[in-house]
Each structure stands twice: as structure tokens, then as C-alpha cells.
Design a protein around this motif. Structure first.
Motif, PDB file in Angstrom:
ATOM      1  N   THR A 276       0.845  -1.189   0.000  1.00 38.12           N
ATOM      2  CA  THR A 276       0.000   0.000   0.000  1.00 38.12           C
ATOM      3  C   THR A 276       0.888   1.249   0.000  1.00 38.12           C
ATOM      4  O   THR A 276       2.117   1.154   0.047  1.00 38.12           O
ATOM      5  N   SER A 277       0.231   2.397  -0.018  1.00 36.88           N
ATOM      6  CA  SER A 277       0.993   3.649   0.005  1.00 36.88           C
ATOM      7  C   SER A 277       1.749   3.832   1.309  1.00 36.88           C
ATOM      8  O   SER A 277       2.675   4.655   1.385  1.00 36.88           O
ATOM      9  N   GLN A 278       1.375   3.073   2.350  1.00 33.51           N
ATOM     10  CA  GLN A 278       2.026   3.196   3.655  1.00 33.51           C
ATOM     11  C   GLN A 278       3.207   2.243   3.795  1.00 33.51           C
ATOM     12  O   GLN A 278       3.924   2.295   4.797  1.00 33.51           O
ATOM     13  N   THR A 279       3.421   1.367   2.827  1.00 32.65           N
ATOM     14  CA  THR A 279       4.543   0.433   2.903  1.00 32.65           C
ATOM     15  C   THR A 279       5.863   1.203   2.806  1.00 32.65           C
ATOM     16  O   THR A 279       6.010   2.090   1.955  1.00 32.65           O
ATOM     17  N   SER A 280       6.803   0.880   3.647  1.00 34.24           N
ATOM     18  CA  SER A 280       8.077   1.600   3.651  1.00 34.24           C
ATOM     19  C   SER A 280       8.914   1.212   2.437  1.00 34.24           C
ATOM     20  O   SER A 280       8.820   0.090   1.929  1.00 34.24           O
ATOM     21  N   GLY A 281       9.725   2.150   1.977  1.00 34.91           N
ATOM     22  CA  GLY A 281      10.644   1.884   0.872  1.00 34.91           C
ATOM     23  C   GLY A 281      10.042   2.052  -0.509  1.00 34.91           C
ATOM     24  O   GLY A 281      10.699   1.738  -1.510  1.00 34.91           O
ATOM     25  N   ILE A 282       8.797   2.542  -0.597  1.00 36.01           N
ATOM     26  CA  ILE A 282       8.155   2.707  -1.912  1.00 36.01           C
ATOM     27  C   ILE A 282       7.513   4.091  -1.998  1.00 36.01           C
ATOM     28  O   ILE A 282       7.336   4.787  -0.994  1.00 36.01           O
ATOM     29  N   ARG A 283       7.122   4.454  -3.216  1.00 39.52           N
ATOM     30  CA  ARG A 283       6.349   5.676  -3.459  1.00 39.52           C
ATOM     31  C   ARG A 283       5.194   5.332  -4.386  1.00 39.52           C
ATOM     32  O   ARG A 283       5.204   4.318  -5.088  1.00 39.52           O
ATOM     33  N   GLY A 284       4.186   6.203  -4.421  1.00 41.86           N
ATOM     34  CA  GLY A 284       3.027   5.983  -5.287  1.00 41.86           C
ATOM     35  C   GLY A 284       1.968   5.143  -4.608  1.00 41.86           C
ATOM     36  O   GLY A 284       1.739   5.248  -3.401  1.00 41.86           O
ATOM     37  N   VAL A 285       1.283   4.291  -5.405  1.00 49.70           N
ATOM     38  CA  VAL A 285       0.212   3.409  -4.934  1.00 49.70           C
ATOM     39  C   VAL A 285      -0.910   4.242  -4.308  1.00 49.70           C
ATOM     40  O   VAL A 285      -1.374   3.978  -3.201  1.00 49.70           O
ATOM     41  N   THR A 286      -1.334   5.285  -5.026  1.00 46.55           N
ATOM     42  CA  THR A 286      -2.446   6.131  -4.587  1.00 46.55           C
ATOM     43  C   THR A 286      -3.471   6.229  -5.708  1.00 46.55           C
ATOM     44  O   THR A 286      -3.237   5.770  -6.825  1.00 46.55           O
ATOM     45  N   LYS A 287      -4.622   6.857  -5.399  1.00 50.40           N
ATOM     46  CA  LYS A 287      -5.666   7.044  -6.416  1.00 50.40           C
ATOM     47  C   LYS A 287      -5.129   7.851  -7.586  1.00 50.40           C
ATOM     48  O   LYS A 287      -5.402   7.542  -8.753  1.00 50.40           O
ATOM     49  N   ASP A 288      -4.365   8.916  -7.282  1.00 50.13           N
ATOM     50  CA  ASP A 288      -3.870   9.797  -8.339  1.00 50.13           C
ATOM     51  C   ASP A 288      -2.622   9.253  -9.018  1.00 50.13           C
ATOM     52  O   ASP A 288      -2.348   9.576 -10.174  1.00 50.13           O
ATOM     53  N   ASN A 289      -1.854   8.460  -8.302  1.00 49.05           N
ATOM     54  CA  ASN A 289      -0.626   7.893  -8.865  1.00 49.05           C
ATOM     55  C   ASN A 289      -0.565   6.411  -8.505  1.00 49.05           C
ATOM     56  O   ASN A 289       0.079   6.007  -7.528  1.00 49.05           O
ATOM     57  N   PRO A 290      -1.229   5.554  -9.299  1.00 45.40           N
ATOM     58  CA  PRO A 290      -1.282   4.133  -8.950  1.00 45.40           C
ATOM     59  C   PRO A 290       0.017   3.372  -9.199  1.00 45.40           C
ATOM     60  O   PRO A 290       0.155   2.240  -8.749  1.00 45.40           O
ATOM     61  N   SER A 291       0.974   3.956  -9.922  1.00 47.51           N
ATOM     62  CA  SER A 291       2.231   3.267 -10.212  1.00 47.51           C
ATOM     63  C   SER A 291       3.017   3.021  -8.924  1.00 47.51           C
ATOM     64  O   SER A 291       2.900   3.756  -7.937  1.00 47.51           O
ATOM     65  N   LEU A 292       3.841   1.983  -8.949  1.00 46.91           N
ATOM     66  CA  LEU A 292       4.652   1.593  -7.790  1.00 46.91           C
ATOM     67  C   LEU A 292       6.117   1.895  -8.077  1.00 46.91           C
ATOM     68  O   LEU A 292       6.676   1.402  -9.057  1.00 46.91           O
ATOM     69  N   THR A 293       6.718   2.722  -7.228  1.00 46.87           N
ATOM     70  CA  THR A 293       8.148   3.035  -7.334  1.00 46.87           C
ATOM     71  C   THR A 293       8.875   2.422  -6.146  1.00 46.87           C
ATOM     72  O   THR A 293       8.564   2.730  -4.988  1.00 46.87           O
ATOM     73  N   ILE A 294       9.831   1.530  -6.433  1.00 49.75           N
ATOM     74  CA  ILE A 294      10.661   0.920  -5.389  1.00 49.75           C
ATOM     75  C   ILE A 294      11.938   1.739  -5.293  1.00 49.75           C
ATOM     76  O   ILE A 294      12.686   1.875  -6.269  1.00 49.75           O
ATOM     77  N   ASN A 295      12.187   2.319  -4.129  1.00 49.13           N
ATOM     78  CA  ASN A 295      13.308   3.251  -3.977  1.00 49.13           C
ATOM     79  C   ASN A 295      14.670   2.572  -4.105  1.00 49.13           C
ATOM     80  O   ASN A 295      15.608   3.145  -4.660  1.00 49.13           O
ATOM     81  N   PHE A 296      14.794   1.345  -3.608  1.00 49.13           N
ATOM     82  CA  PHE A 296      16.079   0.656  -3.590  1.00 49.13           C
ATOM     83  C   PHE A 296      15.782  -0.826  -3.811  1.00 49.13           C
ATOM     84  O   PHE A 296      15.344  -1.539  -2.903  1.00 49.13           O
ATOM     85  N   VAL A 297      16.021  -1.287  -5.039  1.00 51.49           N
ATOM     86  CA  VAL A 297      15.676  -2.662  -5.407  1.00 51.49           C
ATOM     87  C   VAL A 297      16.672  -3.633  -4.789  1.00 51.49           C
ATOM     88  O   VAL A 297      17.893  -3.445  -4.908  1.00 51.49           O
ATOM     89  N   THR A 298      16.136  -4.665  -4.129  1.00 50.20           N
ATOM     90  CA  THR A 298      16.959  -5.735  -3.573  1.00 50.20           C
ATOM     91  C   THR A 298      16.419  -7.079  -4.059  1.00 50.20           C
ATOM     92  O   THR A 298      15.386  -7.143  -4.723  1.00 50.20           O
ATOM     93  N   LEU A 299      17.128  -8.144  -3.701  1.00 46.58           N
ATOM     94  CA  LEU A 299      16.677  -9.477  -4.106  1.00 46.58           C
ATOM     95  C   LEU A 299      15.305  -9.816  -3.535  1.00 46.58           C
ATOM     96  O   LEU A 299      14.547 -10.589  -4.113  1.00 46.58           O
TER      97      LEU A 299
END
Length: 538
Positions: A276-299
């Protein structure tokens, strides 16, 4: 001498032999007196049928006429209808044909309507209500209130108001005052308001009004309810990201009514977790911006991702997106497996590091006589190269530098290490390698020749030793290149394996959609190549 009549009257004898006296004051007659002896029947009825006799009296006595037969022609009106039964489509007008034959002519025409033994008289002065709707078509978005307007003119006064709904399959249902989810439907406000329209509310609606004469309905008005589960799409079926990079999984949502929530679901090793939008380490996942941005990709981000959007109608999902993370332990290779150096000379032990994510530390292990020493940068006896080619430079080799060396590299994934290098430092003793030859002075020439021959033999041996060493270096270098190419092939194979998994997922989804179309849409759906099909679409 005159004998004039002094009294005149008439008598009527009916069909039953009864005799009635008619004088000048009788109702419905004129005449029949001394001034006008003739008798006029003002409005002949069947009761006036019979034998009439005129009587006159004077001083001499009573005189009378012959009997006059009066027959009244006529009958009650004869009324006939064309049919005893009518079948009429709902809402259509109908003529109930009636024929009247009357002599004398009929003076009034009216109808009786009998419903459940309740009789209502319908005349030309009485009418059923006139019911009209303002529009022939209404539309609304799912969940948005809509009012279907109705106007009624009625004389006599209205008794009741109700609506009927007709579905696309012809099913009828009555909407009356008190029905849950609606407003209106009363004598002063007959319009129908649907507070929260849903898809099943679509159909034709007819407004009905009832008075003492009867009931009538309006023309149908059509209601369309627009809206469906959100349509969720993603830009790609797969992504390959480097460890530690920022990555955006693009998602687009089209929804009517507007969606209220966006989440992502990721499946990893059979376990599904929610982002969700409250998950740490990500951005987005909202009504206005449904895309998911992972700030630091790990395995731990490797997996199958699905974008989900929820509205009041339901939840729509995108196709799955495969995220693969390009990360592994460092690949550490060495150029030569064996080094041999004379005591006092320097030597460079070379190892090459290939790492994604980039390695952060390089160090060496030295093992001699089961004792392991860790060689780190900063030791004054060694110098180091860059991070991609670590060079352990031993400036002046001694016997204690002999041993087995291993190169190590560390990245965020873990520790990688090379194969072992064997370093041999050769100690040359003049006393052991050179023989002292004592020859008498008279044999000095022979000694000089022997020494020259010895030097030639040593030089030849050194040249051959160096040539063999260079060939071994070349062979070992080629071997290292083969190892590097092998590592690159393994990396390419890993990427191809991921692509095969993605293709397999797409084929499985295609087969599933084909089976669904085969089961539910064989007879009535037209399939168009490359056009996305949505479930439950009309």
C-alpha cells in the motif's frame, strides 16, 4: 232548447283489462276537457298502450265514443360489443367498440367497469388520469442518484401512484411507496428517485396513476446505469532491475465510478503480500498515482506484481508483471594459478572481480603451513590495484611470502572468492649452487674454460626457464578468459530463463482466457485480434 255537454273525460284500458280514468288534470296529458275534448299524450310510454274511450255528459245523460287502440312503438336501446375479450400490449391504447340501436333515440351513453366487484361508471365527462414523463431516456453513473420525472393530470382526484420496471428480459416489477432505496411515488410528488443506482436498476420505467375511473400509465422511459469494475493496465509484462537501483512499475486505472483504493500484490515463492501507500521503501500506490516506485531494489523485491484498483462496483486487476533483480555474489577470477619468483624480486598476484551489485571490499587470504593470514589494504609490504582488478603487489619476495593465496570480494549479496594461487619464492644459495673449483696455477686456463662453459649452460637454462614461464602465463591467461566468458554465458542463461518463465506465464494466461471465451462466449461474442476482452462486458 239547447242540451250542450257539461263534462268530458277519457278512459284507458290496458292489456291487463284494467281501466283508468283520464281527466284534464292528469299528468302527461293535454286536452280532454269541455274546451278541447281531444286528448294529447305528451310523452308516450309503454304504459300508455291500450284502448282509449272518450266520454261526454249532459243533462240527458252519458255518451261515449268507439274505442281507440293506441300502440306505442319502441324498446330499450339494444347495445352490442364487437368482442368479449381483448389482449393488449402493456402501455398500448385500445378501443372497446360498442354499437347502440334505439327507438326512440338514446339520450345518454355510459360504461361500467367492474374490478373485484367494485363498479365504476364511466361517462363522457369522466376520464382516467393523464400521465406523462418528461424524458424518454435517462442515464446515470453507478451510485449517483437519479430522478425519473412524472407529471399527472386527473379529474377525479388521484387515489394512488406507482411505477413499474421492465428488465431487458421482459421481467416486470412494481415499485410502490415504501420500496427500499427510492423516494417520491406519492400523490403530490409522483416522480421516482433512485438513491443509489446499481447495474441491475437499468431498464424501462412506466409511471402509473389511479383515480375513481381507473388507472393509466405513461410512455416508457429508459434508464441506463453506466459503470463497471475498474480497468487496470500495466506498461510491460516484465522488468529487469539492477540491485540498488530505483524502479517504477507503471500502472494506469480507468474507472467509472471513480476508484477509491489502489494496492499492489506481489507473489514470492507462493506467498502473496500486499503493498500500500504506507509500505516503507516505496512511493506511489495512490488514487492519483497508482504506479509503484521501489526506492532501492533488492533481491527480496523479485517476484510477480499485480496492480489492483477498487471502486464501489468491485475490484479490477492488471495482468501480472515479472520483476527480476540482476544480483549475485561477486565473480572473482585469477590470471595464473601458479607464480614462481626468485627471492628479493617483486611479484604481482592479479585477480579480476565482476559484481552486480558493485562490490565494496576486496581482500586476500594467505595460507602457509595451515596458518591463514588476512591481507588487507594498508599493509606496508603490499600495494593494491583498483576494485575491478585487485593486484596484490609483493615488493620484495622472501621465503615467508610463499604459500597459497585466495582473492575475496564482498558486495551486498555476499562474499565471492577466486581459486587458490600458489606462490613459490625460490631461495638461491651461492654456496649450494656454485661449486668452488681449486686448481693449481698451471691449470688456470682450464679453469677459465670450465667457468665460461658453466656460465653458458646457466644462461641457456635461464632462457628456457623464462620461455616455459611465459607459455604457462599465456595458458593461464587464456584459461582466465574462458572462465570470464563462462560467467557471462551463465548470466545470459539466467536472463533467458527469466524470459522463458514470462512467456510461460503469458501462454498460461492466454489459454485461460481462451477457455473462458470458449465456455461463455461461443455463440454470441465476436473475438477481435489484439483487442483486450473484459469479463462481464455487454
Amino acid at each position: 232548447m239547447s242540451y250542450c255537454h257539461r263534462f268530458i273525460y277519457w278512459t284507458q284500458e290496458n292489456d291487463y283489462g284494467e281501466i283508468f280514468t283520464i281527466n284534464s288534470k292528469a299528468t302527461g296529458y293535454e286536452g280532454g276537457n269541455t274546451s278541447v275534448p281531444s286528448l294529447t299524450i305528451s310523452y308516450p310510454r309503454f304504459t300508455n298502450k291500450g284502448l282509449y274511450t272518450c266520454y261526454a255528459r249532459n243533462v240527458l245523460g252519458l255518451g261515449f265514443s268507439f274505442k281507440i287502440h293506441v300502440d306505442v312503438k319502441g324498446d330499450v336501446p339494444k347495445v352490442s360489443v364487437d368482442s368479449l375479450n381483448y389482449k393488449v400490449p402493456f402501455g398500448s391504447s385500445v378501443d372497446l367498440n360498442c354499437t347502440v340501436t334505439a327507438f326512440p333515440n338514446h339520450t345518454i351513453t355510459f360504461w361500467h367497469r367492474n374490478i373485484n366487484d367494485i363498479i365504476t361508471t364511466i361517462t363522457q365527462d369522466t376520464e382516467v388520469p393523464l400521465v406523462e414523463v418528461n424524458l424518454a431516456y435517462y442515464s446515470t453513473v453507478y451510485g449517483t442518484a437519479v430522478t425519473l420525472h412524472c407529471e399527472i393530470n386527473s379529474d377525479p382526484q388521484l387515489v394512488a401512484v406507482y411505477w413499474q420496471k421492465i428488465t431487458s428480459r421482459g421481467f416486470r416489477s412494481t415499485i410502490s411507496p415504501g420500496t427500499v432505496g427510492v423516494q417520491g411515488l406519492n400523490l403530490t410528488h409522483p416522480s421516482l428517485t433512485i438513491e443509489f443506482p446499481v447495474t441491475s436498476d437499468a431498464g424501462e420505467y412506466i409511471c402509473f396513476a389511479v383515480n375513481a375511473i381507473g388507472s393509466s400509465g405513461s410512455l416508457p422511459t429508459l434508464l441506463k446505469v453506466f459503470g463497471a469494475t475498474p480497468v487496470v493496465t500495466v506498461s510491460s509484462d516484465s522488468f529487469l532491475s539492477n540491485y540498488g537501483k530505483e524502479l517504477t512499475l507503471h500502472c494506469n486505472v480507468t474507472s467509472s465510478p471513480v476508484h477509491s483504493e489502489v494496492i499492489w500484490k506481489v507473489k514470492q515463492n507462493g506467498v502473496v503480500r500486499t503493498i500500500t501507500s504506507q509500505t516503507s521503501g516505496i512511493r506511489g500506490v495512490t488514487k492519483d498515482n497508482p504506479s509503484l516506485t521501489i526506492n532501492f531494489v533488492t533481491l527480496s523485491d523479485d517476484g510477480l506484481y499485480t496492480c489492483c484498483a477498487t471502486s464501489i462496483i468491485g475490484t479490477g486487476k492488471s495482468r501480472s508483471v515479472r520483476l527480476s533483480v540482476d544480483a549475485a555474489l561477486p565473480y572473482v577470477s585469477v590470471v595464473l594459478p601458479t607464480y614462481s619468483v626468485k627471492e628479493g624480486n617483486g611479484v604481482s598476484l592479479v585477480c579480476k572481480v565482476i559484481s552486480s551489485p558493485r562490490h565494496t571490499h576486496v581482500y586476500w587470504h594467505k595460507e602457509k603451513n595451515t596458518i591463514i593470514s588476512v591481507l588487507k589494504e594498508g599493509n606496508h609490504r603490499y600495494t593494491w590495484g583498483n576494485n575491478s582488478r585487485s593486484i596484490n603487489n609483493i615488493q620484495s619476495g622472501t621465503d615467508r611470502d610463499s604459500g597459497h593465496y585466495t582473492c575475496f570480494a564482498i558486495n551486498a549479496i555476499g562474499v565471492g572468492f577466486s581459486r587458490t594461487i600458489n606462490l613459490e619464492v625460490v631461495t638461491i644459495s651461492e654456496e649450494s649452487n656454485e661449486k668452488t673449483i681449486i686448481i693449481k696455477d698451471d691449470n688456470s686456463k682450464i679453469l677459465e674454460e670450465v667457468n665460461k662453459e658453466r656460465v653458458k649452460l646457466k644462461e641457456g637454462y635461464d632462457k628456457k626457464f623464462k620461455m616455459v614461464g611465459r607459455k604457462m602465463d599465456s595458458i593461464n591467461f587464456d584459461n582466465a578468459n574462458v572462465h570470464e566468458k563462462n560467467a557471462a554465458l551463465h548470466k545470459e542463461l539466467r536472463k533467458m530463463t527469466e524470459e522463458i518463465k514470462q512467456i510461460e506465464t503469458g501462454v498460461t494466461e492466454g489459454i485461460r482466457m481462451t477457455n473462458w471465451n470458449e465456455q461463455y462466449s461461443r455463440k454470441k461474442n465476436i473475438k477481435i485480434h489484439n483487442l483486450e476482452e473484459r469479463r462481464f462486458e455487454q
